[in-house]
Structure formats: structure tokens, C-alpha cells
Design a protein around this motif. Structure first.
Motif, mmCIF file in Angstrom:
data_model
loop_
_atom_site.group_PDB
_atom_site.id
_atom_site.type_symbol
_atom_site.label_atom_id
_atom_site.label_comp_id
_atom_site.label_asym_id
_atom_site.label_seq_id
_atom_site.Cartn_x
_atom_site.Cartn_y
_atom_site.Cartn_z
ATOM 1 N N MET A 110 1.570 6.991 -6.503
ATOM 2 C CA MET A 110 0.375 7.718 -6.919
ATOM 3 C C MET A 110 0.478 9.188 -6.520
ATOM 4 O O MET A 110 0.275 10.086 -7.339
ATOM 5 N N MET A 111 0.833 9.425 -5.251
ATOM 6 C CA MET A 111 0.872 10.796 -4.761
ATOM 7 C C MET A 111 1.993 11.598 -5.424
ATOM 8 O O MET A 111 1.800 12.754 -5.802
ATOM 9 N N THR B 80 0.838 -1.201 0.000
ATOM 10 C CA THR B 80 0.000 0.000 0.000
ATOM 11 C C THR B 80 0.873 1.253 0.000
ATOM 12 O O THR B 80 0.566 2.220 -0.692
ATOM 13 N N LEU C 248 2.353 1.853 -3.543
ATOM 14 C CA LEU C 248 1.334 2.320 -4.490
ATOM 15 C C LEU C 248 0.911 3.753 -4.179
ATOM 16 O O LEU C 248 0.823 4.599 -5.074
ATOM 17 N N MET C 249 0.657 4.025 -2.907
ATOM 18 C CA MET C 249 0.205 5.366 -2.548
ATOM 19 C C MET C 249 1.321 6.379 -2.786
ATOM 20 O O MET C 249 1.066 7.505 -3.232
#
Lengths: 670, 670
Positions: free
Chosen positions: A597-598, A590, A593-594
Motif C-alpha cells: 500500500m505504502m 499486515t 499489505l502495508m
């Protein structure tokens, strides 16, 4: 070769890095700092940055003492792990301090050099980035090597890496909250309420904003990669001892790092900017090409040198291929990051186009782009991990992480160049230097945005591989041969790990919104109470804004800092060591991915705004521009606070698990 | 008791549900549909909704045939799994069609009833929600029971559940894209560009927007929970056969479902609204209390009945406690959801306050709130899972999922009530009914927002537990005893699973932004080309907007639909069955966290806007309101498209794995 010769070579490489850093620092300090106005501004930034570091380090010292005592009491061999931990924190803090010290000196000197020569300005900014780069690799290698040469105990080596993590938590997460509180706060009142331009000296938060670039992007990035660097090497050493035996296992990673320093120095020296005609696009392209030369030179030399080293020292080339998979993975993630965040490519143009339909669609499109941009990096990490494992087992994964970070001296020079160029453009604006000088500084800054985006992709990818290496190390030290998903405790661990990512991001984002709110109130107060501030007759109180942002940042750090230490321990002591393995994977997946993404959504919004400001879709002041500014502001805490903080999270939970792993196993006889 | 008696009782309960549904439908259709204007509007909505369903079902039919052939060729026992799959799709589609058919009839009848009696309007809206509820439980139980009574083969039962998933994918994800394309598109042009109010009949996208409420929220929610319901029962039956033997294992879940139907009917019948004075707040509170009575009645009866059933039929109360942990988990997640999304609580007020500092801070604060709101739900799911496992092993987890869904008839009545009330308020607005009637409808709508938020939290939680049950089923059917995180293939699976969540969300969000863009262009074209549209002299072309949104939604469904089927298969055939276990967990953890985050952030933004519109912080038209509208628009695809679609993702990957699991195992002899 005899061990003592290898030891001397390794230590010599570490000292060489520090010597080179000293040489670069001296050459930067010889440059003029500019006129009185510039000196005044740079001193304010410098004082603010140093004040922030002092306060951070004070809090960090308390934190370190607590952890030191816990380690000295509970973790064997006592108190050596605690001592190594202390050495890790001190070297990491020192690297951050050295790099930032020069960065705050270099910003005004870059602006001043830009008056006479664009190439010279580029050289100064890049060299001062390299100062951070070589403090990191020099202190990292020396510290780890000295610890390893004195104590032949793998858990002690890991303690050193754990120390680096604590500092990174404070500098990266705390610095990230500081920098974006100041940035968002300054923009909200300055640009939007008062209608004054960015970097306008009348804005009381402007110095805090520039301080933020230094503490968040220079010291934060440096400490983040210091941690990844030390982590990857230490994990390689521990897994190396298991796979190759005590001697080769310990020396191979250190020798690779030593070679990395030499090739990075050659890389940095091959960056030789020359003056060209005053055309913005050409300057940007040239600056990019000039620095890329250094990257290519050092990469190619590294591949050749590590091939011969591994062939002659180990005999088998498996680890060489593992190293190459890490190196290639980092490089390709950089390209993917560039595709998703560059203003010349489809995704950013699509966001800019969406801005014509308003802020909401801009946000939706940017989020979708950020989510989509995770696909290539995660596939690359998966492929690199599997290849590295096939080529070199668990050690292969750690060597892949090392391969990604081996040229860190050169790479960090490029990363930290960005915020220095950004600051120089700010000083040029504040000091009212002519338009030509400002354009030169802004060309440097524009390249900095791309290198910063690459640096972020790279920092995340290296954090992911380093965490996988630490997961492997955890299995080794906690003596876990199976952590099966058929076990509900493992599944519970994965879920709790995922939850940590979300809490951590939420607290970081909230830290920024609370901090920005406090800055907004302070700036409003100053505009209201200080007579003549808008007309330029009175001077704002810069210090109070720096102070507020510092206090807020440290306060917001408290809960995430405690959680990242306490949750893995609590899980280990209740559901057992296998559950902690689940937690590490849950946080890694997580968090990775975060973070991607951010970082990419933030970078893409930023460049969509710049794309519109360059005169597309109505240009500055259009409705599309207003929508893009909102996107950019949302992206700020994404890309510079929450995203980067997740790098620290995924590495730090692994360290807590590894350091305390033997204790779980002792206490929980499941 | 003899088997045949149990079979008759179970089938009788299923038929009872369908009979009750028929009774409710007839009583709704007896009500008047209102004046000509209202009839015209409701017919337009109804035609649009049915046109959407027809086109969805056509595409679905092609999809179903392809899957049917694949199953008939590859999956044993042939072709029974394929036949059961077909039965699953047909019953699920039928449930969606029945529920939506009545919903589109009930909206105008609710508005019409509101002219004379608020209580009657509430009764109609709630009863038509109950029609959806009892179609779902009736067809679900009957379908599964008949399949199970004919073929005593666990893999065939699982095929039926797989069929339900395909329909849910189309209705939930496709419907979600449709509804938010229309909603965002309508608002962007109508409210912002043309300055006409929401639900104004001059807006060509207004019918599409109302159609969206039916297809996204009624049919989508219904098919989502149909899938969870059937999945939880089927997984309980398969794990039950393993744990309790063929007879008890198969009958226990079906008997629990049968009891659930009876208590749900009692619950629905105990919802007896009475007219009260015309005060908005009091009406909202009363409507809430009236429906809660039904929930409490059915829950308490269910607890008592299942206690006696499990004690007498199984003897051991372990599974009863597992069921209670699921039921409690669902209830507490509902409370947590309410805390984070209700306009009366801190988080929403904080977002509203942030709106005073502009749109960017509103988005940042909302994202932070959404992320933070994941903590309680994930801890509750972890605790419920561990408790259920302690009380009843893997079967316990499946029974916990069943426990959460056992009162679905009653719960879905409350969930689907919301969009019907919303539509009735829209019709009251469009048909120009008096302010008192509109206020009554809006009071019903306001309650609907809360019940919808609860429903979303509940749908996600049940999806998470159902997926865990399917993970356990996967281990059983693929004969996996260990899927260890020490295996890189498992880690690769976890990462790829996480990636699926991000691709899926990105494609759903992009589907909305592309769809909204197409709607915006069409609406702009109509305002430009149709003379007299703004003055109300000419009528807009509603059908073309419905058409565009439908086509876009189906097109945007294609890639996510293919990915969710192909990626688990590709992973299974390359990295092996254990890697697929990793994928399921990776998708579950990231999907659950993202779904909760998106649903709650979206709900919180929505209510922050409503809080400001209620006259706080400057009220309608203030700068804070404008910022809050942007937050709400960003939240739309979060809460109604991407978030809910993730429920389907996490359940569907589990089904693909379970159905194809035996094939991986046969082909990959690792």
C-alpha cells in the motif's frame, strides 16, 4: 557428479560474480569525473555517504557484538551460529559498501558522459547498478557456500542469514529515515519557503538529499535484497536437507544460485545502449527497452538452465514448477505495480485529476489507490504459495522464493540504476550543465522511477515468499507440527505480530517527520546566519545537514530495532513457540499489505505530480500542482522509509524466531 | 428458578426498555421546535434523512429477500434460519428508524431549548441519544429472546444476529459514505472556493451535510452497536449451551442483558444537568461530568448485579471475571482513545505543531499517531481475550464481549448525543440565533466530539471481541478442532482476510471521494445557475444534493457488500473450512488495526484543527490552520467511513462463516 566438483563450480560462480563486479568497477572508474564544479559536488556527496556508512557501521558493530555474545552463549552449536552470524553481517556490510562506493563515483561520471553521449551515460549508470548486483550475489553465494562446506549443520547456515538481516535493518530502515528526512526537509525550506528549485546548490540540505539517494536507495535496497537472497537460499537448503537428504538438499539451492549468476552476467552484457536522437519520450522508451532485454535474456536462460538442472540432479520436475511459480509471481507483481504507479495509467491520472479538488482529496484518492493495489499482489502470492506447495511441499515454497531472486544480479542492476541516474540529474542541475545534458540525465532518471517502483514491488514480494519459507523453517527447527487458530495463544501472537507492523511504520514515519523538522531548523538557521547564501556569494554548510540526518536516523532506529528482536522472544518465552508462529503470520500479512500500500501510494503520488509537471491539468505552479506536491511529500516516507522497512520487519521476525526457536521449545514444556 | 419466570423477567426487561424509550420520546416531542426558520431547516434535514432511509431500506429489502431465499434453501433448519434472519433485519432496521426519527426531531428542539436553558438543551440531546440506546437494547433483547424461546436451536439464534449484520452493513458503510461525501463536498466548495462559513444556509450541500450526521452517526452507530450487542449475546448463548448445557447456557446471557437494561435506565436517569454560568470551558467540563455520572452509576451497579447473578445462577465466578475483563478492556480503550485524540494531550498538540510545517507533515504526523495509537488497544484486547479464556474458556471470550456491551443503553445515549448536539449547533448557525445560544450549542457539540471518539474506540473494541466470540462459534458449528498455520490453506485464508480489509477500506474511501466530487459539481452548478444564491435572495436546491449523495452511497456499497458475502463462501468451497478460519483472523487483525488507526488519526486531526482554531499557533486563517484543515478533511473518511465500516466487515465475515459453516463441512470432505 562428485561433491567436490559441485563445490568448486559453486565457489567459481561466486568468484566469477566478484570478478565481473571488479571488471565493471574498473571500467566505470576509467571514465572522467567531469569539471571542477562536478568533482566538488560529487566529492561532497561521496564524503557524506561514506560518513553516514561509517557511523552506521560503528553502531552496527556494537549491535553485532551484543548479538554475537548472546548467540555464542545460548544458541547451539556454540559458537558456530555466532561465527556464521558474524560472517553474515560482514559480507552484507561489505556488499553494501562496495556497491555504494561505486554508486557515488558513478553519478558524476554518468552526468559527465551525458555531455557527449546519452548511451554512454546509460551504460555507466546501469553498470554501476550491476556492481551492487554482483557484489550482493557474489558475496552472498560465496559466504553461504563456504559456511555450508565447512560446517554441515543447518542451524549454522541460518545464523549466516540472520547476520544479513541485522545489516539490512540498519541500512534499509536507517537509510530510509535518513534519505527522507533530508529530502522532505530540503523541499520544505528550499522549494516552499525560499522558492528555489530542487537540487539548487544554495540549499544547505541539497547534498544530504543526494547522499540519501545513495544510502537509502542503493545501499538500502542492496542490503534488503541481499537479505532476501541469502534467506531464500538458506531456507531452501534447510528444508531441502529435510526433503531431499543432506547432499541434494544442500547443493540444489546453491547450484541454482550459481546458474543465476552466470545468466545474470549474460543478461547484463546483453544490455547495449545505442545513441538515438534527442527526444525525451524516445530516450525513455529506448532506455527501458534496452534494460528489459537484459531481464528477458536472463529470465529465459534461467528457465531453460534450471529445467535441465532440476531434471538431471533431482529427477522430479515438481521443484522446477515451484521455481517457475515464484518467478512468474515476481514478474506479474511487477506488472501490477507498474499499472498502479505509472503516469500513463488510470490510477495515477485519477489522482492527478483529484489534485484539482485540493490536497485532501489527493491524499484520500492516493490512499484508496494504494489500498486497492494490494489486491493483485496478495492474490499472486497466495496462488504462488499454494502452487509451490502442491508442486514441492514446504521446500517448494522456499524454492519459489529462490526462483524470484535467482536473477538478482541482473534485477538489482536495474534497481540501483535508478538512484544513480537520479543523482546524475541532480549533479547536472547543480553544476549548471546545459539543458540538453540535463534532459538526457532526466530521461535516464524518468526510467529510473519506473524501475525503482518495479524493484520495490519485487523486494516486497520476495520478502513475503522468503518469510513464508522461514515460517516453514521455524516449524521444522522448533519442531512444531500444529499451531492452531483454535488456540488463544496463537491468536494473541497474530495480533501482536500485526501490532509490530503498525509500531514499526509509525516509528519510521515519525523518524522522518522529526528528522525533517531538524533539517528544516538547520536550513533556516543557515539562511539566517550565513550572509550571502541566497545570492550565491557564500557557501552553505552541507556537512552539518548530513550530520543531523545521520544522527536522527540512528536514533530513530533504536526502538524499532529493539522491538523486532525483543517482542518475538518475549512472546516465545511467555505464550510459547506456537504463539510465535502466529506472530510471524500476523507480521507477514499486515506488513505485506502495508508495504505494498505504502510503496504504491507513494509511487502513484510521485508520478501524479510528474504527470501534472509534464503540462497536464494546469502544469507546474497550478493549484493542482501544489496539491500534488503535498501528495508526493506524504508519499516520500511511505514509499522510501516505512514501506521498505516493513520488508525487513517481516523477514527479521522470522529469523529471530528460527534462531531462538530451539530455545523456546527447550524452556517451555507446554 | 423456574424457566417460565426467567422468560417473563427477560421479556419484561425488553419491554421496559421500549417503554422507557417511548417515555423519553414523548418528553422530547413535547418541547417546542423553535421559530419558523428553525422548523423549516429541521424539516429539510428530517425529510432528507427519511428519504435516505427509505431508499436504503428499499435496496436493503431486495438484498434481504435474496439472502432469505438462499438461507431458506440451503441452511438447516429450513426455513427457520431464514425466518430468524428476517426478524433480525426487521428489528435492526426498526431500531435505526426509531432512533433517527427522534434524533431529527431533537436537533431543533435542542437548539430551541438552548435559547432559554443550557441544561435543558443538554437534557434533550442526551435523552434523544438514549432513545436510540433503548430502541437498540430493547428490540435486540426482545427479538433474540422471543426467537430463542420459540426455537431451541442454536443455528436459528445465529440467523437472527446475521440479520442484524446486513442492516449494519447498509447503515454504517452506506451512511458513512453519504455523510462524508456531503461533508467533504460541502466544505470543498463552501469554505474553500466560495469562502462562506460552515453550516451557511446558502450552501446547497449544507442540508445534506446535516442529514449525514443523522444517517451516518446516529443510525450508523446505532446499527453497528445493535449488531455487536446481538452478536455478543447470541455467541454467548451458543457457546453457553456447549459449556453449561441448554438451560443455563441460553438464559445466562439473556439475564445479563436484562440486568444491563435496568442499570442503564438507572444510569440515564442519574444524568441530571443543571444550569451554570455561561463559560464555554466550564460548560464543556460540566456536560462531560454530568454524563460520566451516568456511566459510572450504571457500570458499578452492573458489576454488583452480575456478580450476584453469576454466583447464584452458575455458582462459579469464572464467567464474572471474564465479564469484568471485557468491561475493563472497553473502559481502558476509551481512555487510550481519549489520550490520542484529545486536544489537551501531547499527540494532538504535536500534530498541530506539525501543521506549522505544512499539510504534508501534518498528514505524516497524523498517520504516525494513528498507527501508534493501535498499540494499547490491541494489547488490551489480547490481554482481555487471554484472561477471559483462562477464566471461562471460549464462552469466557463471548461473555467478555457481552460484558463490554451490557450497558449499551447508557453508552449509546452518550454516543448518539454527539451528532444531535452537532446538528443543533448547525441549526443555531443556520437560523441565525444569537451568539450566546450558539456558544451553548457549541459547548454541547465540543463534548460530543469527545464522546464520539470514545464511542468509536468502544465500537471497534466490542467488534473485535464479538468477532473472536464468533470465531469460537465458527469452530463449534463447523466442527473444527484444528486450523493450523502449518497448513498453507489456512495461511492463504489469513492473507485473503487481510486483503478484504484493504479492499473494503479502499472502496469506502473511494466512495467518499467520488461522492464528494459529485457534490462539488452539483454545488458549483447551483452557484452558477441559480441567480441570487450568494446574496441570499434565492434558495438553493437542497434536495438534489441529498439525492446525489444517497445514490452515490448506495452505488458504492454494492461491491463491498458483495465481496464480504462472496469471498468467505468462495474460500470455504475451494480451500475448505479451515481456510475460512484463517480468513476470519486475517480480517480481524488487519481490520482492527486499520479501524483504530483510522478512527484515531481522524479524531486527532479534527482536534488539532480545533486546537488551532481555539487561537493557538496563529489561530484561524493562519498557514498552520490551512494545513490542519487539510488534515481534518483527510481524516473525515478515515474516522467516519472507512474506519467504522471495518467494524462491520470483521463482524460480518464471521457471521457468513458461521451461518454457512455447516455447508462447507458437508461439501468438502477434506
Amino acid at each position: 557428479m562428485e561433491s567436490w566438483i559441485l563445490k568448486i563450480l559453486i565457489l567459481a560462480a561466486g568468484l566469477l560474480a566478484l570478478g565481473f563486479m571488479g571488471y565493471l568497477s574498473a571500467s566505470i572508474l576509467r571514465e572522467g569525473a567531469g569539471n571542477e564544479k562536478m568533482k566538488e559536488i560529487y566529492l561532497a556527496i561521496r564524503q557524506g555517504a561514506m560518513a553516514f556508512l561509517r557511523r552506521e557501521f560503528t553502531t552496527l558493530a556494537i549491535f553485532t557484538v551484543v548479538i554475537f555474545i548472546v548467540l555464542a552463549i545460548f544458541i547451539e552449536p556454540q559458537p558456530l551460529v555466532a561465527v556464521a552470524y558474524l560472517a553474515g553481517t560482514i559480507t552484507s556490510a561489505l556488499a553494501g559498501w562496495l556497491g555504494m562506493n561505486i554508486a557515488t563515483q558513478a553519478n558524476t561520471r554518468t552526468a559527465n558522459a551525458a555531455i557527449s553521449s546519452w548511451a554512454k551515460a546509460l551504460k555507466i549508470a546501469f553498470s554501476s547498478g550491476a556492481v551492487m548486483g554482483f557484489s550482493v550475489v557474489g558475496l552472498g553465494l560465496l559466504g553461504l557456500a563456504i559456511i555450508a562446506f565447512i560446517w554441515n549443520d543447518t542451524h549454522v547456515w541460518l545464523g549466516f542469514a540472520f547476520g544479513a538481516s541485522s545489516v539490512a535493518l540498519f541500512l534499509r530502515a536507517g537509510g530510509g529515515i535518513f534519505t527522507k528526512s533530508a529530502d522532505v526537509g530540503a523541499d520544505l525550506v528550499g522549494k516552499i519557503e525560499q522558492g528555489i528549485p530542487e537540487d539548487d546548490p544554495r540549499n544547505p540540505a541539497v547534498i544530504a538529499d543526494n547522499v540519501g539517494d545513495n544510502v537509502g536507495d542503493v545501499a538500502g535496497m542492496g542490503s534488503d535484497l541481499y537479505e532476501s537472497y541469502v534467506s531464500a537460499i538458506a531456507a531452501s537448503m534447510v528444508l531441502g536437507v529435510i526433503a531431499l537428504g543432506t547432499v541434494q538438499g544442500m547443493f540444489l539451492p546453491l547450484l541454482l544460485a550459481a546458474i543465476g549468476i552466470v545468466v545474470s552476467i549474460i543478461g547484463v552484457l546483453s544490455v547495449r545502449p545505442r545513441d538515438i536522437e534527442a527526444n525525451f519520450e524516445k530516450q525513455v522508451a529506448r532506455a527501458h527497452a534496452t534494460m528489459n532485454t537484459g531481464v528477458y535474456v536472463s529470465n529465459i536462460l534461467m528457465i531453460i538452465a534450471s529445467f535441465f538442472l532440476i531434471r538431471s540432479y533431482i529427477g522430479d520436475l515438481g521443484l522446477f514448477w515451484a521455481l517457475i511459480s515464484g518467478l512468474l509471481c515476481g514478474f506479474l507483481i511487477g506488472l501490477a505495480t507498474e499499472y498502479f504507479t505509472s503516469a500513463e495509467r488510470g490510477p495515477v491520472k485519477k489522482i492527478a485529476k483529484a489534485a484539482e479538488s485540493g490536497a485532501a482529496v489527493t491524499i484520500i484518492e492516493g490512499m484508496a489507490t494504494g489500498m486497492m493495489s494490494t489486491v493483485i499482489p496478495i492474490i499472486l502470492v497466495v496462488v504462488a504459495t499454494i502452487l509451490a506447495y502442491i508442486f514441492g511441499g514446504l521446500l517448494g515454497i522456499a524454492i519459489a522464493a529462490t526462483g524470484m531472486l535467482i536473477n538478482l544480479g541482473m534485477l538489482l542492476a536495474m534497481d540501483c540504476y535508478g538512484p544513480i541516474a537520479d543523482n546524475s540529474a541532480g549533479i547536472a542541475e547543480m553544476a549548471g550543465l546545459g539543458p540538453e545534458v540535463r534532459q538526457r540525465c532526466e530521461a535516464l532518471d524518468a526510467v529510473g522511477n519506473t524501475t525503482a517502483a518495479l524493484g520495490k514491488g519485487f523486494a516486497i514480494a520476495s520478502a513475503a515468499l522468503a518469510s513464508l519459507a522461514w515460517l516453514a523453517t521455524y516449524f521444522a527447527v522448533a519442531n512444531i507440527s500444529v499451531a492452531s487458530l483454535t488456540n488463544v495463544d496463537v491468536i494473541a501472537g497474530v495480533m501482536i505480530g500485526g501490532m509490530l507492523t503498525f509500531i514499526f511504520s509509525a516509528l519510521a514515519m515519525r523518524g522522518v517527520s522529526d528528522g525533517a523538522f531538524a533539517i528544516v531548523n538547520e536550513v533556516r538557521r543557515q539562511f539566517r546566519e550565513i550572509k550571502g547564501l541566497m545570492t550565491g556569494e557564500a557557501k552553505p554548510d552541507y556537512v552539518s545537514c548530513v550530520d543531523i540526518a545521520t544522527k536522527r536516523a540512528l536514533k530513530s532506529m533504536l526502538l524499532p530495532g529493539i522491538l523486532v528482536l525483543v517482542v518475538p522472544l518475549a512472546l516465545g518465552f511467555t505464550l510459547g513457540p506456537e504463539s510465535v508462529a502466529g506472530l510471524l503470520i500476523g507480521a507477514l500479512v499486515t506488513g505485506f499489505l502495508m508495504a505494498v500500500m505504502m510503496a504504491n501510494a507513494g509511487g502513484a503520488w510521485d508520478n501524479a505530480k510528474k504527470y501534472i509537471e509534464a503540462g497536464n491539468l494546469g502544469g507546474k505552479g497550478s493549484d493542482a500542482h501544489k496539491a500534488a506536491v503535498i501528495g508526493d511529500t506524504v508519499g516520500d516516507p511511505f514509499k522510501d522509509t516505512a514501506g521498505p522497512s516493513l520488508n525487513i520487519l517481516i523477514k527479521l521476525v522470522g529469523k529471530v524466531a528460527v534462531i531462538f526457536g530451539p530455545v523456546f521449545v527447550m524452556l517451555i514444556p507446554l
